[in-house]
Design an enzyme around this catalytic site. Structure first.
Site, PDB file in Angstrom:
ATOM      1  N   ASP A 202       6.933  10.744  16.713  1.00  0.00           N
ATOM      2  CA  ASP A 202       7.902   9.696  17.009  1.00  0.00           C
ATOM      3  C   ASP A 202       7.298   8.326  16.717  1.00  0.00           C
ATOM      4  O   ASP A 202       6.333   7.914  17.345  1.00  0.00           O
ATOM      5  CB  ASP A 202       8.312   9.778  18.492  1.00  0.00           C
ATOM      6  CG  ASP A 202       9.307   8.700  18.885  1.00  0.00           C
ATOM      7  OD1 ASP A 202      10.516   8.992  18.880  1.00  0.00           O
ATOM      8  OD2 ASP A 202       8.879   7.560  19.196  1.00  0.00           O
TER       9      ASP A 202
ATOM     10  N   TYR B 175       6.923  -0.545  15.690  1.00  0.00           N
ATOM     11  CA  TYR B 175       5.543  -0.128  15.963  1.00  0.00           C
ATOM     12  C   TYR B 175       4.610  -0.528  14.815  1.00  0.00           C
ATOM     13  O   TYR B 175       3.398  -0.537  14.986  1.00  0.00           O
ATOM     14  CB  TYR B 175       5.442   1.389  16.161  1.00  0.00           C
ATOM     15  CG  TYR B 175       6.267   1.961  17.279  1.00  0.00           C
ATOM     16  CD1 TYR B 175       6.922   1.152  18.215  1.00  0.00           C
ATOM     17  CD2 TYR B 175       6.412   3.344  17.412  1.00  0.00           C
ATOM     18  CE1 TYR B 175       7.685   1.700  19.229  1.00  0.00           C
ATOM     19  CE2 TYR B 175       7.163   3.903  18.429  1.00  0.00           C
ATOM     20  CZ  TYR B 175       7.807   3.083  19.334  1.00  0.00           C
ATOM     21  OH  TYR B 175       8.559   3.641  20.325  1.00  0.00           O
TER      22      TYR B 175
ATOM     23  N   LYS C 125      12.936   4.646  14.174  1.00  0.00           N
ATOM     24  CA  LYS C 125      13.980   3.893  14.859  1.00  0.00           C
ATOM     25  C   LYS C 125      14.280   2.579  14.153  1.00  0.00           C
ATOM     26  O   LYS C 125      13.387   1.943  13.588  1.00  0.00           O
ATOM     27  CB  LYS C 125      13.569   3.594  16.304  1.00  0.00           C
ATOM     28  CG  LYS C 125      13.084   4.805  17.083  1.00  0.00           C
ATOM     29  CD  LYS C 125      12.656   4.423  18.492  1.00  0.00           C
ATOM     30  CE  LYS C 125      11.873   5.541  19.151  1.00  0.00           C
ATOM     31  NZ  LYS C 125      10.496   5.650  18.630  1.00  0.00           N
TER      32      LYS C 125
ATOM     33  N   HIS D 154      17.203   1.523  18.298  1.00  0.00           N
ATOM     34  CA  HIS D 154      16.151   1.332  19.286  1.00  0.00           C
ATOM     35  C   HIS D 154      16.648   0.745  20.613  1.00  0.00           C
ATOM     36  O   HIS D 154      16.186   1.154  21.680  1.00  0.00           O
ATOM     37  CB  HIS D 154      15.054   0.443  18.698  1.00  0.00           C
ATOM     38  CG  HIS D 154      13.692   0.725  19.243  1.00  0.00           C
ATOM     39  ND1 HIS D 154      12.548   0.625  18.491  1.00  0.00           N
ATOM     40  CD2 HIS D 154      13.273   1.109  20.476  1.00  0.00           C
ATOM     41  CE1 HIS D 154      11.492   0.933  19.228  1.00  0.00           C
ATOM     42  NE2 HIS D 154      11.912   1.226  20.451  1.00  0.00           N
TER      43      HIS D 154
ATOM     44  N   LYS E  68       1.891   9.708  24.489  1.00  0.00           N
ATOM     45  CA  LYS E  68       1.104   9.016  23.470  1.00  0.00           C
ATOM     46  C   LYS E  68      -0.342   8.895  23.927  1.00  0.00           C
ATOM     47  O   LYS E  68      -0.615   8.610  25.092  1.00  0.00           O
ATOM     48  CB  LYS E  68       1.715   7.635  23.212  1.00  0.00           C
ATOM     49  CG  LYS E  68       0.818   6.650  22.477  1.00  0.00           C
ATOM     50  CD  LYS E  68       0.323   5.560  23.410  1.00  0.00           C
ATOM     51  CE  LYS E  68      -0.768   4.738  22.739  1.00  0.00           C
ATOM     52  NZ  LYS E  68      -1.246   3.635  23.610  1.00  0.00           N
TER      53      LYS E  68
ATOM     54  N   VAL F 275      -4.496   8.079  21.891  1.00  0.00           N
ATOM     55  CA  VAL F 275      -5.347   8.086  20.691  1.00  0.00           C
ATOM     56  C   VAL F 275      -6.649   8.814  20.973  1.00  0.00           C
ATOM     57  O   VAL F 275      -7.501   8.920  20.084  1.00  0.00           O
ATOM     58  CB  VAL F 275      -5.634   6.647  20.189  1.00  0.00           C
ATOM     59  CG1 VAL F 275      -4.359   5.970  19.732  1.00  0.00           C
ATOM     60  CG2 VAL F 275      -6.333   5.815  21.269  1.00  0.00           C
TER      61      VAL F 275
ATOM     62  N   ASN G 228      -2.506  17.021  26.590  1.00  0.00           N
ATOM     63  CA  ASN G 228      -1.063  16.786  26.770  1.00  0.00           C
ATOM     64  C   ASN G 228      -0.191  17.879  26.156  1.00  0.00           C
ATOM     65  O   ASN G 228       0.974  18.019  26.540  1.00  0.00           O
ATOM     66  CB  ASN G 228      -0.671  15.432  26.181  1.00  0.00           C
ATOM     67  CG  ASN G 228      -1.185  14.263  26.996  1.00  0.00           C
ATOM     68  OD1 ASN G 228      -1.577  14.427  28.154  1.00  0.00           O
ATOM     69  ND2 ASN G 228      -1.180  13.069  26.398  1.00  0.00           N
TER      70      ASN G 228
END
Length: 275
Positions: free
Chosen positions: A43, A48, A73, A106, A229, A231, A239
């Site tokens: 996503d 972004y 989006k 969005h 989310k 990194v 997750n």
């Protein structure tokens, strides 16, 4: 991985990987890690500023396109019929794809008043086969009611802020009534104390899981789509490891009782950035 069937028959993974606040030069590495860990839904969004990095990761992965589910989006400043069509083309170019699986508006931007004509342009994108499904993000009962009433086309998805502190029960009931899938952003509360809530510790201990895994499992058992989310490779793997246990009714009730209406993001009824 579990899937959700959208109202047009398209199958979407119930757990996806979000890249909000991931810089473009880090997005390729993060998405590559996610794909290696087993995520197949990614996503992103125009705002972004990492669609190109996501696209590079997808290209380098060498996975069959039909195995991937890619969402992007439309940003607020691109609302309007013709502007939407141009923005979608630009997004596809940045991603390096010939279609996306889900295209979302969005924010409704009710004060701007362009979301109906924007939706009509998205209907054309869908009809042309360049988005397998179309939906919205941050819409309320009021803006959904107007959108459906004036166009007759029900969004496949409404992606909203949703976590144990903001369970959105009323909006989810509206979604269920109209066949709209609920997709949850900031599912872990943006790291602002939710995962330290003392109510989660005994549940996590009982299942031998982390608080984050327990919260993600709560989202899944509600039937929602969820897009955590990170990194950090270990957290990316943590997750997605949420399918080997199940919360019982008491767990679900205890987590549901944390709902206190707290938002960590903007209120869609007043948010007007990009106007």
């Amino acid at each position: 991985m579990q899937n959700v069937t959208l109202n047009n028959g398209v199958v979407m993974p119930q757990l996806g990987f979000g890249v909000w606040q991931v810089p473009d030069d880090e997005a390729q590495t993060a998405v590559t890690t996610a794909l290696q860990a087993g995520y197949r839904s990614i996503d992103t969004a125009r705002i972004y500023d990492n669609e190109a990095g996501v696209g590079r990761a997808i290209a380098a992965a060498g996975l069959p396109r039909e195995e991937l589910f890619v969402t992007t989006k439309l940003w607020n400043s691109d609302q309007g019929h013709d502007a939407t069509l141009r923005a979608f083309d630009a997004g596809l170019d940045r991603l390096g794809l010939d279609h996306v699986d889900l295209y979302l508006m969005h924010w409704p931007m009710p004060g701007v008043g362009k979301y109906v004509e924007t939706w009509q342009a998205m209907e054309k994108i869908y009809a042309d086969g360049r988005a397998r499904a179309i939906g919205v993000s941050n819409f309320t009962v009021e803006t959904l009611t107007r959108l459906i009433g004036e166009t007759g086309v029900v969004p496949a998805v409404n992606q909203i802020e949703l976590h144990p502190y903001l369970a959105q029960n009323g909006l989810r009931a509206f979604h269920d009534e109209h066949g709209i899938a609920t997709e949850d952003w900031s599912p872990l509360g943006q790291g602002k104390g939710l995962l330290d809530d003392p109510a989660l510790k005994p549940i996590a201990g009982k299942h031998g899981r982390t608080a984050a895994q327990v919260v993600l499992r709560w989202h899944l058992q509600l039937g929602n789509i969820v897009i955590p989310k990170s990194v950090t490779p270990s957290r990316i793997e943590e997750n997605i490891d949420v399918f080997g246990f199940e919360l019982d009714a008491a767990d679900m009730r205890a987590i549901g009782e944390l709902d206190n209406g707290t938002r960590f993001g903007p209120d869609p009824e007043t948010f007007a950035a990009g106007a």
